[in-house]
Scaffold this active site. Structure first.
Site, mmCIF file in Angstrom:
data_model
loop_
_atom_site.group_PDB
_atom_site.id
_atom_site.type_symbol
_atom_site.label_atom_id
_atom_site.label_comp_id
_atom_site.label_asym_id
_atom_site.label_seq_id
_atom_site.Cartn_x
_atom_site.Cartn_y
_atom_site.Cartn_z
ATOM 1 N N GLN A 1 0.864 -1.180 0.000
ATOM 2 C CA GLN A 1 0.000 0.000 0.000
ATOM 3 C C GLN A 1 0.900 1.230 0.000
ATOM 4 O O GLN A 1 1.965 1.235 0.608
ATOM 5 C CB GLN A 1 -0.938 0.012 1.209
ATOM 6 C CG GLN A 1 -2.097 -0.974 1.067
ATOM 7 C CD GLN A 1 -3.070 -0.898 2.226
ATOM 8 O OE1 GLN A 1 -2.751 -1.327 3.320
ATOM 9 N NE2 GLN A 1 -4.256 -0.371 1.969
ATOM 10 N N SER A 2 0.471 2.293 -0.671
ATOM 11 C CA SER A 2 1.382 3.388 -1.016
ATOM 12 C C SER A 2 1.761 4.271 0.155
ATOM 13 O O SER A 2 2.902 4.722 0.249
ATOM 14 C CB SER A 2 0.755 4.254 -2.129
ATOM 15 O OG SER A 2 0.526 3.479 -3.280
ATOM 16 N N THR A 3 0.842 4.548 1.073
ATOM 17 C CA THR A 3 1.093 5.545 2.113
ATOM 18 C C THR A 3 0.688 4.993 3.479
ATOM 19 O O THR A 3 -0.155 4.093 3.580
ATOM 20 C CB THR A 3 0.296 6.835 1.839
ATOM 21 O OG1 THR A 3 -1.108 6.529 1.859
ATOM 22 C CG2 THR A 3 0.674 7.415 0.483
ATOM 23 N N GLN B 1 -3.060 5.106 3.982
ATOM 24 C CA GLN B 1 -3.821 3.977 3.454
ATOM 25 C C GLN B 1 -3.757 2.784 4.405
ATOM 26 O O GLN B 1 -4.728 2.039 4.542
ATOM 27 C CB GLN B 1 -3.278 3.586 2.074
ATOM 28 C CG GLN B 1 -3.534 4.627 0.990
ATOM 29 C CD GLN B 1 -2.987 4.199 -0.349
ATOM 30 O OE1 GLN B 1 -2.396 3.123 -0.474
ATOM 31 N NE2 GLN B 1 -3.173 5.045 -1.360
#
Length: 685
Positions: free
Chosen positions: A19-21, A24
């Site tokens: 997951q990117s961040t 998230q």
């Protein structure tokens, strides 16, 4: 025909999760659950050994360093991966370099790529084409989403309506505009910080003053109940953020920091929060909301903070310190343009030095001179300029005396009001609960007691501060203060005036001083803060010359005593006479020795008087066979010539004078020890 073969099943299946961040991770758990569910699908397709790689949770897939992705490539390259499972292509990579590297590795070793839509073999042309299009669309999707979101943020920020977080001391109003916090304690605490920085002029000294006075500052803390205010001891970085944040000057700013990207070890490294210059800020809207200070004062604060930074180049004055050089940070060499440094020799002596080497072989400096004369000359010029303001400053001091110590008292009173409210709130909570429910009532009772203890502590503190408030100036103190306002030199040289205060006054009125040394003189150009210029000329001390010079009489006395006594005997003689050194110190053997060396006075040699046929009192008494008091009487009666350099110094008697017949007759005849004729000599049988 299935693409999964026995060779694929014999190897491991790798499930890649990302997951990117961090946001998230905290707010989108469903996506993470779907990705972990791929492990079940891998077992359903026939794989027994399934490896989950989730090292890249919270990491972007846009080309930055990802340890989990590197681990996946290593497993594929070693031939141990039969298939790679991912929710979609964007989970594996968001840039073409990583995506096509993955495809090449999978094609070389025969690994499959499996997502929710199907099973792909990179060795097949159609599958390779489809995977390439998926990677391209993933990269395009990321760019499109980023562009849309950034443009929306930019447009909203241009209107001054974008508020990601609200600085402490402000809150969002009904129309989403910023307004000052209604909490009076918060407002007055922040106002006190700006007011005291105006007086002190240093972030570090301001933090020390707040800690010394026991004044707490508010900070915003994010917890389960959202953003709350917590009061605590002041910290340097918190105070620095308050003073450098333009929101407190009533300005809306967007784009104060930027993101910097560089390539390191073949990977993109992104650095966030890089400060920008003011002219590069994306949005700056002044008078956007009510500020705690004006924009002019904000600019002045930034200049003070920037000039206080030491070791930041030749154009920065540096912080005010307690050294003896009053002009440190203001002097600039007129020859090379460098800022002059200071070398301290003692508490009062210093030398200003230009760092440029004129002759590297001899380490000769461009400009070197003592601080005493130039400090006195510049101080006199500044006092002459600010003399008309002395009366106004005295009246302001009288006014400030009435408010001295009130800041801490005011903050303590506000803290007491808040503590009383919290105690009343805790009591209402305790009264509202069923007393039989001891699990809840016991905890509420403990909180109530803690609040009551805090109220009692603050009441004692307020009572103590009220008793310590300074009294008003008496008429004598007021008269003395007004008299000092008419005598600026006496006020400037007053023992209570610290070096830091003098330096701060000089920096307030002077921008810089350009100094050029020529033929034993220093030519100064004083650049005032208002833009005016003043030229001064100061005589430069000759080499070896300083203000600590012993008078000629003392030098001559030491020169004569050195022909009679060693150094350890000269020091007591000078001390008994009350003679002090040039620095006002008593004499010791070491100081006498150093003084002789500086004035080229030869040291006393043992037997030196014997070579000149000279005797002192003890030696003369031994030569005559009498006691020393008899020799003293002979000298006082004028029968025996003797020379004494000063009181306390030894008598010097010539050996030839002891052989005079008159001396022998006087000794043989004898005489009373007193001038009284009634006192006779007592003869013993």
């Amino acid at each position: 025909m299935t693409k999964i073969t026995a060779d694929h099943l014999a190897r491991s299946a790798y499930v890649y999760i990302r997951q990117s961040t961090p946001d998230q991770l905290a707010n989108n758990p469903e996506s993470r659950r779907r990705q972990y569910a791929l492990k079940t699908r891998a077992r359903a397709l026939g794989w027994e050994n399934v490896v989950v790689i989730d090292d890249d949770l919270g990491r972007s897939g846009g080309g930055t360093a990802r340890p989990g992705f590197e681990r996946l490539l290593a497993a594929i390259g070693s031939g141990g991966a039969g298939a790679v499972f991912a929710l979609e292509a964007s989970r594996l990579a968001r840039n073409g370099r990583d995506w096509h590297t993955l495809l090449e590795f999978c094609a070389l070793v025969g690994s499959l790529i499996i997502d929710e839509d199907g099973i792909y073999d990179p060795r097949l042309v159609n599958d390779r084409l489809l995977l390439g299009m998926k990677g391209t669309f993933s990269e395009l999707e990321l760019s499109t989403l980023r562009q849309r979101s950034q443009e929306a943020l930019r447009l909203k920020a241009a209107r001054g309506e974008l508020h990601t977080t609200v600085a402490i001391g402000y809150r969002r109003g009904a129309d989403d505009r910023l307004e000052q916090d209604p909490d009076r304690r918060i407002r007055e605490a922040l106002s006190l910080v700006f007011h005291k920085f105006r007086e002190i002029g240093s972030v570090r000294q301001l933090v020390l003053w707040l800690g010394q006075e026991g004044i707490d500052l508010p900070t915003a803390v994010h917890g389960p109940q959202g953003w709350t205010v917590r009061w605590g001891a002041p910290r340097y970085h918190a105070v620095h953020r308050l003073l450098t944040n333009p929101v407190y000057a009533g300005a809306y700013v967007f784009g104060r920091t930027a993101t910097r990207t560089r390539v390191e070890d073949g990977r993109k490294v992104v650095t966030h929060g890089v400060a920008r210059r003011r002219e590069d800020w994306a949005v700056l809207i002044r008078d956007h909301h009510d500020g705690y200070i004006s924009w002019t004062e904000y600019d002045r604060n930034q200049t003070i903070i920037a000039n206080n930074a030491n070791m930041k180049g030749t154009m920065v004055a540096g912080a005010v310190r307690n050294g003896s050089g009053l002009l440190v940070g203001l002097l600039r060499c007129g020859c090379c343009g460098r800022k002059l440094k200071v070398l301290h020799h003692s508490r009062r002596d210093a030398r200003y030095v230009c760092a440029t080497h004129v002759d590297p072989s001899t380490e000769k400096r461009c400009t070197v001179f003592s601080n005493m004369r130039i400090d006195a000359a510049v101080s006199a010029e500044v006092l002459r300029a600010i003399a008309p303001l002395a009366l106004e400053a005295a009246l302001q001091l009288i006014s400030d005396r009435k408010q001295a110590g009130s800041e801490r008292l005011r903050q303590s009173e506000l803290a007491l009001d808040q503590a009383r409210y919290e105690a009343a709130h805790a009591r209402r909570q305790y009264d509202a609960v069923d007393p039989d429910n001891r699990l809840v009532a016991g905890e509420l009772e403990r909180r109530w007691n803690d609040c009551l203890a805090a109220v009692a502590r603050l009441e004692d503190q307020v009572r103590s501060l009220r008793s310590e408030q300074p009294s008003a100036l008496s008429e004598d103190e007021r008269t003395m203060l007004m008299a000092l306002a008419d005598d600026m030199p006496a006020l400037w040289n007053h023992p209570a005036a610290s070096v830091e205060t003098r330096k701060r006054i000089l920096r307030t009125v002077l921008n810089e001083i350009v100094v050029t040394a020529e033929a034993g003189r220093l030519h100064l150009v004083l650049h005032w803060q208002g833009g005016d210029h003043t030229r001064l000329e100061v005589v430069k001390n000759r080499s070896g010359q300083n203000r600590y010079k012993t008078d000629v009489a003392t030098e001559q006395l030491v020169r004569e005593l050195a022909r009679l006594l060693p150094d350890h005997s000269i020091a007591p003689v000078l001390n008994r006479l009350g003679i002090r050194s040039a620095r006002g110190q008593t004499w010791t053997q070491l100081r006498v020795r150093n003084f002789r060396g500086a004035h080229r006075i030869p040291v006393y040699r043992e037997g030196e008087r014997a070579e000149r046929h000279e005797l002192i009192l003890r030696e003369a008494a031994s030569w005559l066979g009498v006691n020393r008091m008899t020799v003293v009487r002979l000298i006082r009666d004028g029968l025996l010539p003797a020379r004494q350099v000063c009181a306390g110094a030894p008598y010097v008697i010539c050996e030839d004078d002891l052989a005079r017949p008159a001396i022998r007759q006087a000794i043989a005849k004898g005489r009373p020890v007193s001038a009284d004729a009634r006192q006779q000599t007592l003869s013993f049988q």
